[in-house]
Design a protein around this motif. Sequence first.
Motif, PDB file in Angstrom:
ATOM      1  N   ASP A 119       4.424  -8.500  -7.588  1.00 39.32           N
ATOM      2  CA  ASP A 119       3.772  -8.011  -6.379  1.00 39.32           C
ATOM      3  C   ASP A 119       2.760  -6.913  -6.713  1.00 39.32           C
ATOM      4  OD1 ASP A 119       5.207  -9.784  -4.915  1.00 39.32           O
ATOM      5  OD2 ASP A 119       6.553  -8.323  -3.988  1.00 39.32           O
ATOM      6  N   ALA A 120       1.669  -6.901  -5.975  1.00 35.19           N
ATOM      7  CA  ALA A 120       0.601  -5.922  -6.196  1.00 35.19           C
ATOM      8  C   ALA A 120       0.899  -4.630  -5.446  1.00 35.19           C
ATOM      9  CB  ALA A 120      -0.738  -6.499  -5.739  1.00 35.19           C
ATOM     10  N   VAL A 121       0.500  -3.504  -6.035  1.00 31.58           N
ATOM     11  CA  VAL A 121       0.669  -2.189  -5.409  1.00 31.58           C
ATOM     12  C   VAL A 121      -0.652  -1.436  -5.501  1.00 31.58           C
ATOM     13  CG1 VAL A 121       1.908   0.001  -5.397  1.00 31.58           C
ATOM     14  CG2 VAL A 121       3.110  -2.105  -6.059  1.00 31.58           C
ATOM     15  N   SER A 122      -1.157  -1.013  -4.359  1.00 37.91           N
ATOM     16  CA  SER A 122      -2.301  -0.104  -4.317  1.00 37.91           C
ATOM     17  C   SER A 122      -1.779   1.287  -3.981  1.00 37.91           C
ATOM     18  CB  SER A 122      -3.317  -0.546  -3.257  1.00 37.91           C
ATOM     19  OG  SER A 122      -3.837  -1.820  -3.547  1.00 37.91           O
ATOM     20  N   TYR A 123      -2.311   2.296  -4.633  1.00 36.39           N
ATOM     21  CA  TYR A 123      -1.829   3.660  -4.410  1.00 36.39           C
ATOM     22  C   TYR A 123      -2.949   4.546  -3.891  1.00 36.39           C
ATOM     23  CZ  TYR A 123       0.318   8.207  -5.119  1.00 36.39           C
ATOM     24  OH  TYR A 123       0.818   9.466  -4.925  1.00 36.39           O
ATOM     25  N   ARG A 124      -2.607   5.361  -2.900  1.00 38.78           N
ATOM     26  CA  ARG A 124      -3.572   6.303  -2.325  1.00 38.78           C
ATOM     27  C   ARG A 124      -2.851   7.632  -2.110  1.00 38.78           C
ATOM     28  NH1 ARG A 124      -9.044   6.909  -1.557  1.00 38.78           N
ATOM     29  NH2 ARG A 124      -9.120   4.617  -1.398  1.00 38.78           N
ATOM     30  N   ASP A 125      -3.387   8.705  -2.674  1.00 41.57           N
ATOM     31  CA  ASP A 125      -2.797  10.040  -2.529  1.00 41.57           C
ATOM     32  C   ASP A 125      -3.702  10.867  -1.620  1.00 41.57           C
ATOM     33  OD1 ASP A 125      -1.735  12.599  -2.777  1.00 41.57           O
ATOM     34  OD2 ASP A 125      -1.205  12.305  -4.880  1.00 41.57           O
ATOM     35  N   LEU A 136       2.672  -4.620   3.282  1.00 40.62           N
ATOM     36  CA  LEU A 136       3.701  -3.620   3.514  1.00 40.62           C
ATOM     37  C   LEU A 136       3.139  -2.240   3.205  1.00 40.62           C
ATOM     38  CD1 LEU A 136       6.611  -2.658   4.019  1.00 40.62           C
ATOM     39  CD2 LEU A 136       7.129  -3.257   1.638  1.00 40.62           C
ATOM     40  N   LEU A 137       3.227  -1.333   4.165  1.00 39.82           N
ATOM     41  CA  LEU A 137       2.786   0.050   3.988  1.00 39.82           C
ATOM     42  C   LEU A 137       3.998   0.904   3.666  1.00 39.82           C
ATOM     43  CD1 LEU A 137       0.452  -1.259   5.622  1.00 39.82           C
ATOM     44  CD2 LEU A 137       0.211   0.913   6.835  1.00 39.82           C
ATOM     45  N   VAL A 138       3.940   1.639   2.568  1.00 41.24           N
ATOM     46  CA  VAL A 138       4.994   2.579   2.177  1.00 41.24           C
ATOM     47  C   VAL A 138       4.393   3.970   2.294  1.00 41.24           C
ATOM     48  CG1 VAL A 138       6.627   3.255   0.390  1.00 41.24           C
ATOM     49  CG2 VAL A 138       5.923   0.855   0.592  1.00 41.24           C
ATOM     50  N   LEU A 139       4.756   4.680   3.356  1.00 39.51           N
ATOM     51  CA  LEU A 139       4.089   5.925   3.726  1.00 39.51           C
ATOM     52  C   LEU A 139       5.021   7.111   3.491  1.00 39.51           C
ATOM     53  CD1 LEU A 139       2.631   4.663   7.139  1.00 39.51           C
ATOM     54  CD2 LEU A 139       1.532   4.605   4.885  1.00 39.51           C
ATOM     55  N   PRO A 149       9.470  21.392 -10.348  1.00 42.19           N
ATOM     56  CA  PRO A 149       9.799  22.557  -9.518  1.00 42.19           C
ATOM     57  C   PRO A 149       9.015  22.512  -8.207  1.00 42.19           C
ATOM     58  CG  PRO A 149       9.334  23.202 -11.790  1.00 42.19           C
ATOM     59  CD  PRO A 149       8.947  21.770 -11.664  1.00 42.19           C
ATOM     60  N   HIS A 150       9.692  22.716  -7.109  1.00 44.26           N
ATOM     61  CA  HIS A 150       9.068  22.702  -5.786  1.00 44.26           C
ATOM     62  C   HIS A 150       8.406  21.342  -5.495  1.00 44.26           C
ATOM     63  CE1 HIS A 150       9.826  26.968  -5.924  1.00 44.26           C
ATOM     64  NE2 HIS A 150       9.051  27.092  -6.997  1.00 44.26           N
ATOM     65  N   GLY A 151       8.930  20.280  -6.061  1.00 43.12           N
ATOM     66  CA  GLY A 151       8.357  18.957  -5.849  1.00 43.12           C
ATOM     67  C   GLY A 151       8.599  18.440  -4.446  1.00 43.12           C
ATOM     68  N   SER A 152       7.878  17.403  -4.113  1.00 45.76           N
ATOM     69  CA  SER A 152       7.896  16.841  -2.760  1.00 45.76           C
ATOM     70  C   SER A 152       9.043  15.855  -2.578  1.00 45.76           C
ATOM     71  CB  SER A 152       6.561  16.125  -2.505  1.00 45.76           C
ATOM     72  OG  SER A 152       6.659  15.233  -1.419  1.00 45.76           O
ATOM     73  N   LEU A 153       9.777  16.027  -1.491  1.00 44.81           N
ATOM     74  CA  LEU A 153      10.846  15.088  -1.145  1.00 44.81           C
ATOM     75  C   LEU A 153      10.277  13.729  -0.758  1.00 44.81           C
ATOM     76  CD1 LEU A 153      13.091  17.497   0.945  1.00 44.81           C
ATOM     77  CD2 LEU A 153      13.705  16.468  -1.255  1.00 44.81           C
ATOM     78  N   THR A 154       9.159  13.726  -0.027  1.00 39.72           N
ATOM     79  CA  THR A 154       8.619  12.439   0.419  1.00 39.72           C
ATOM     80  C   THR A 154       7.999  11.662  -0.739  1.00 39.72           C
ATOM     81  OG1 THR A 154       6.513  13.476   1.085  1.00 39.72           O
ATOM     82  CG2 THR A 154       8.220  13.219   2.774  1.00 39.72           C
ATOM     83  N   ARG A 155       7.425  12.360  -1.708  1.00 41.61           N
ATOM     84  CA  ARG A 155       6.922  11.658  -2.893  1.00 41.61           C
ATOM     85  C   ARG A 155       8.081  11.002  -3.646  1.00 41.61           C
ATOM     86  NH1 ARG A 155       1.632  12.710  -4.389  1.00 41.61           N
ATOM     87  NH2 ARG A 155       0.618  14.356  -3.172  1.00 41.61           N
ATOM     88  N   ALA A 156       9.211  11.689  -3.714  1.00 45.51           N
ATOM     89  CA  ALA A 156      10.382  11.106  -4.368  1.00 45.51           C
ATOM     90  C   ALA A 156      10.873   9.876  -3.611  1.00 45.51           C
ATOM     91  CB  ALA A 156      11.490  12.148  -4.477  1.00 45.51           C
ATOM     92  N   LEU A 157      10.855   9.944  -2.273  1.00 47.07           N
ATOM     93  CA  LEU A 157      11.311   8.799  -1.474  1.00 47.07           C
ATOM     94  C   LEU A 157      10.385   7.604  -1.644  1.00 47.07           C
ATOM     95  CD1 LEU A 157      12.411  10.406   1.927  1.00 47.07           C
ATOM     96  CD2 LEU A 157      13.851   9.739  -0.012  1.00 47.07           C
ATOM     97  N   LEU A 171       0.870  -1.171   0.000  1.00 48.84           N
ATOM     98  CA  LEU A 171       0.000   0.000   0.000  1.00 48.84           C
ATOM     99  C   LEU A 171       0.907   1.221   0.000  1.00 48.84           C
ATOM    100  CD1 LEU A 171      -2.624   1.554   0.153  1.00 48.84           C
ATOM    101  CD2 LEU A 171      -2.648   1.202   2.641  1.00 48.84           C
ATOM    102  N   HIS A 172       0.947   1.929  -1.118  1.00 49.83           N
ATOM    103  CA  HIS A 172       1.789   3.108  -1.312  1.00 49.83           C
ATOM    104  C   HIS A 172       0.923   4.343  -1.083  1.00 49.83           C
ATOM    105  CE1 HIS A 172       4.252   5.644  -4.454  1.00 49.83           C
ATOM    106  NE2 HIS A 172       4.310   6.155  -3.235  1.00 49.83           N
ATOM    107  N   LEU A 173       1.270   5.122  -0.081  1.00 50.73           N
ATOM    108  CA  LEU A 173       0.466   6.284   0.292  1.00 50.73           C
ATOM    109  C   LEU A 173       1.354   7.524   0.325  1.00 50.73           C
ATOM    110  CD1 LEU A 173      -2.257   6.468   3.001  1.00 50.73           C
ATOM    111  CD2 LEU A 173      -0.396   8.133   3.057  1.00 50.73           C
ATOM    112  N   ASP A 174       0.902   8.598  -0.326  1.00 48.89           N
ATOM    113  CA  ASP A 174       1.583   9.891  -0.270  1.00 48.89           C
ATOM    114  C   ASP A 174       0.696  10.903   0.439  1.00 48.89           C
ATOM    115  OD1 ASP A 174       4.086   9.483  -1.531  1.00 48.89           O
ATOM    116  OD2 ASP A 174       3.123   9.455  -3.499  1.00 48.89           O
ATOM    117  N   ALA A 175       1.322  11.725   1.288  1.00 48.79           N
ATOM    118  CA  ALA A 175       0.547  12.681   2.081  1.00 48.79           C
ATOM    119  C   ALA A 175       1.001  14.123   1.893  1.00 48.79           C
ATOM    120  CB  ALA A 175       0.619  12.307   3.562  1.00 48.79           C
ATOM    121  N   SER A 176       1.961  14.360   1.023  1.00 51.73           N
ATOM    122  CA  SER A 176       2.445  15.720   0.828  1.00 51.73           C
ATOM    123  C   SER A 176       1.423  16.559   0.088  1.00 51.73           C
ATOM    124  CB  SER A 176       3.758  15.707   0.046  1.00 51.73           C
ATOM    125  OG  SER A 176       4.170  17.037  -0.256  1.00 51.73           O
ATOM    126  N   ALA A 177       1.335  17.832   0.452  1.00 51.51           N
ATOM    127  CA  ALA A 177       0.465  18.767  -0.267  1.00 51.51           C
ATOM    128  C   ALA A 177       1.082  19.187  -1.596  1.00 51.51           C
ATOM    129  CB  ALA A 177       0.207  19.997   0.600  1.00 51.51           C
TER     130      ALA A 177
END
Length: 240
Positions: free
Chosen positions: A43-49, A96-99, A20-28, A5-11
């Motif tokens: 392997d399966a990946v679910s994505y939630r933004d 596995l949670l990738v936050l 430009p001005h991209g998110s460091l955590t999204r890159a990680l 489960l791939h989750l991004d929380a950056s604004a």
Amino acid sequence: MTHLLHLDASARPGRAGEHPHGSLTRALSHRFVARWTRARPQDAVSYRDVGLQPPPALSGEWIHAAFTPEANRSPAQRTVLAHSDALVNELLRADLLVLGVPMYNFGPPAAFKAWLDHIVRIGRTFDFDPARGDDPYVPLLADRPRQAVLLSSRGGHGFDDGGAMAAMNHLDPAVRTVLGFIGITEVHGIAIEHEEHGGERLARSVALAHARIDALVDRWLAPAPAVHRAAGMQKAALAA
């Protein structure tokens, strides 16, 4: 097969290094998932933004519905819980949670806190058993091994354990507490610091975080040592 489960929380909508001005955590988080799926494309990946599509804040109606036994819920209550149910179902499928979660004002972004509020659900991810005395809470996600990796970024530095600003880190402890409460106790943290300083200090921190991600993925995906494989084969033969 492992389900991520791939989750991004950056604004911020883009990834650092690409926008430009991209998110460091999204890159990680992208680096982690890309390295994992290159090695294990099956392997399966679910994505939630939740950064760009935040869950709604909890309401009185939500609380009433969540604490009403499922069999007694009205159609309106089921509608109120529909988004939360979707988030919980995603979580239950994951191994596995990738936050990707930046630190905002010493804690998590409001959108990520809302996600945490939606996934802590009585009867779904934890239960309450008065017969257990002083320990009445039962984590329901301890039914099988699950892990999480928290990929963060911080404007300052020294927020890790033992650092000068560790007492002001209200992100990592909050995530570990909530996930542990529902049964995910193995949480690995990797963070970029010095974002406000920029320059060489930020570049070194980014490079270190990338190296730690690569090492963590490689360690998790490394084949089991031969002695462990042999023991597993012997156990399987005895059980046959």
